[in-house]
Motif scaffolding. Sequence first.
Motif, PDB file in Angstrom:
ATOM      1  N   HIS A  61      -4.964   3.633  -5.860  1.00 41.91           N
ATOM      2  CA  HIS A  61      -4.701   3.843  -4.436  1.00 41.91           C
ATOM      3  C   HIS A  61      -4.481   2.513  -3.709  1.00 41.91           C
ATOM      4  O   HIS A  61      -3.601   2.401  -2.847  1.00 41.91           O
ATOM      5  CB  HIS A  61      -5.868   4.588  -3.783  1.00 41.91           C
ATOM      6  N   ARG A  62      -5.294   1.516  -4.051  1.00 45.64           N
ATOM      7  CA  ARG A  62      -5.206   0.226  -3.363  1.00 45.64           C
ATOM      8  C   ARG A  62      -3.914  -0.517  -3.708  1.00 45.64           C
ATOM      9  O   ARG A  62      -3.470  -1.370  -2.941  1.00 45.64           O
ATOM     10  CB  ARG A  62      -6.402  -0.646  -3.732  1.00 45.64           C
ATOM     11  N   PHE A  64      -0.850   0.782  -4.124  1.00 44.09           N
ATOM     12  CA  PHE A  64       0.384   1.374  -3.620  1.00 44.09           C
ATOM     13  C   PHE A  64       0.980   0.541  -2.488  1.00 44.09           C
ATOM     14  O   PHE A  64       0.255   0.073  -1.589  1.00 44.09           O
ATOM     15  CB  PHE A  64       0.140   2.798  -3.120  1.00 44.09           C
ATOM     16  N   ALA A  66       2.451   1.031   0.477  1.00 44.21           N
ATOM     17  CA  ALA A  66       2.625   2.103   1.451  1.00 44.21           C
ATOM     18  C   ALA A  66       1.743   1.852   2.666  1.00 44.21           C
ATOM     19  O   ALA A  66       0.690   1.220   2.570  1.00 44.21           O
ATOM     20  CB  ALA A  66       2.283   3.457   0.833  1.00 44.21           C
ATOM     21  N   ASP A  67       2.213   2.341   3.804  1.00 42.43           N
ATOM     22  CA  ASP A  67       1.406   2.354   5.024  1.00 42.43           C
ATOM     23  C   ASP A  67       0.862   3.753   5.286  1.00 42.43           C
ATOM     24  O   ASP A  67      -0.228   3.900   5.836  1.00 42.43           O
ATOM     25  CB  ASP A  67       2.249   1.893   6.216  1.00 42.43           C
ATOM     26  N   VAL A  69       0.618   7.902   3.479  1.00 33.07           N
ATOM     27  CA  VAL A  69       0.679   8.656   2.226  1.00 33.07           C
ATOM     28  C   VAL A  69       0.687  10.142   2.551  1.00 33.07           C
ATOM     29  O   VAL A  69      -0.134  10.613   3.357  1.00 33.07           O
ATOM     30  CB  VAL A  69      -0.525   8.329   1.318  1.00 33.07           C
ATOM     31  N   LEU A 225       4.903   8.194  -0.667  1.00 34.30           N
ATOM     32  CA  LEU A 225       4.582   6.908  -0.051  1.00 34.30           C
ATOM     33  C   LEU A 225       5.583   6.600   1.054  1.00 34.30           C
ATOM     34  O   LEU A 225       6.794   6.746   0.871  1.00 34.30           O
ATOM     35  CB  LEU A 225       4.617   5.789  -1.099  1.00 34.30           C
ATOM     36  N   ARG A 227       6.671   3.601   3.862  1.00 33.74           N
ATOM     37  CA  ARG A 227       6.542   2.230   4.345  1.00 33.74           C
ATOM     38  C   ARG A 227       7.085   2.154   5.767  1.00 33.74           C
ATOM     39  O   ARG A 227       8.196   2.635   6.040  1.00 33.74           O
ATOM     40  CB  ARG A 227       7.299   1.272   3.426  1.00 33.74           C
ATOM     41  N   THR A 253      -3.143   7.663   6.502  1.00 37.24           N
ATOM     42  CA  THR A 253      -2.898   6.237   6.363  1.00 37.24           C
ATOM     43  C   THR A 253      -3.323   5.832   4.947  1.00 37.24           C
ATOM     44  O   THR A 253      -3.996   6.589   4.242  1.00 37.24           O
ATOM     45  CB  THR A 253      -3.694   5.432   7.391  1.00 37.24           C
ATOM     46  N   LYS A 254      -2.953   4.622   4.531  1.00 39.39           N
ATOM     47  CA  LYS A 254      -3.350   4.178   3.199  1.00 39.39           C
ATOM     48  C   LYS A 254      -4.868   4.124   3.074  1.00 39.39           C
ATOM     49  O   LYS A 254      -5.436   4.543   2.059  1.00 39.39           O
ATOM     50  CB  LYS A 254      -2.748   2.798   2.902  1.00 39.39           C
ATOM     51  N   GLN A 255      -5.537   3.635   4.121  1.00 40.93           N
ATOM     52  CA  GLN A 255      -7.001   3.616   4.093  1.00 40.93           C
ATOM     53  C   GLN A 255      -7.554   5.029   4.103  1.00 40.93           C
ATOM     54  O   GLN A 255      -8.566   5.318   3.454  1.00 40.93           O
ATOM     55  CB  GLN A 255      -7.533   2.831   5.293  1.00 40.93           C
TER      56      GLN A 255
END
Length: 394
Positions: A61-62, A64, A66-67, A69, A225, A227, A253-255
């Motif tokens: 996950h970390r 990727f 991407a901003d 998902v 993903l 961006r 979000t990615k987080q």
Amino acid sequence: MLQRWLVGLWQSRRIPLSLMLLTRQPVRLAVALAGISFAGILMFMQLGFRDGLFDASVTIHRLFDADLVLISPRSTSSVSMAGFPKRRLVQAMAAPEVEGITPVHWNLLLWRNPETRGTRSILTLGFEPNDPLFTDPSLAPKARLLTQKGRVLFDEQSRPEFGPVADWFKAGRTVESEIAGKRVRVAGLVGLGTSFGADGNLLTSSETFLELLPNTPPGSIEVGLIRLKPGSDAAAVARRLQAQLPSDVTVLTKQGFIDFEQNYWRTSTSIGFIFTLGAAMGFVVGCVIVYQVLYSDVSDHLPEYATLMAMGYKLISLLGVVGREGLLLAAFGYLPAYAAGQGLYLLVRNATQLPVFMDTTRAVTVFSMILVMCMASAALAMRRLADADPAEIF
């Protein structure tokens, strides 16, 4: 004689009374420090395993690029990802902040060890080789090797149970094996790292992935993903897309994607409870050991404490002596526990490849637990000091 010696040292302040009382019986002190250190090591290991497993669950996950998902609301974790229509990802491009997208297929497939012929589940990601997937720029030239059908990139950090694939490939051998019963060839190596849900990783093209899983619904993907353009507010864009897109997709979000995975292992499994309980047991064991030591110390020196009280020292001052004993035990017991924790973390990383590291938060947490453990035990032992009666020494 002992009473006069202790009182003399206390009055001269040459040696802190708390330190003198602790060191007067080296064997008892050694046993106490061993018990405190053992409790600290137990807490370090239990919390380290817990946090290491949670961190390991989001290794991919970390990485990727991407901003945002997109996932299906039916997905529960990385080991159970459901599909959603790929067109939802295309629809997301209507947002002015979106700069690019990458559709990703995600599934656990059976890999056959080319040496032993045994099978084991491996996480397989399928994507378009020309699309960005990870933030690591070295992946792009390797991804072009996947344009030929039946080619895969093998994660050289995968568990050794998948076979000596990396060693064979580096030695110049042609490495071929089977995935889901179909023949594939290793075209290159990548370094991703294992996760809690997968012991190894493979990258392949979407074309090859769909050939490996021919029953995959057409136009379905497991991860999308997105961006965004520099300066975009990812959280705001995610909320707007969630309101605009149908309910068969969830925008994170990615987080948020990382939190989604970690929350599954934290709340839907017994992992968090088991390791937290283990740390709590270490805390309780340490409390019992420190209490026994301090209680015995106070009991052995009741006549000396009574002498000091008869000379005019307040009870609060003598209680402070016991409190400082607890503080010293916490400091002296923590240091070997910290050193042993560092060594054991290194051993665990080498043996399991789990990301178990000593960080500041855990170091402070364990020290705080040891400090509370010792001071709480000292507070309980202080009750014995109230039994010191100056009249008994006359």
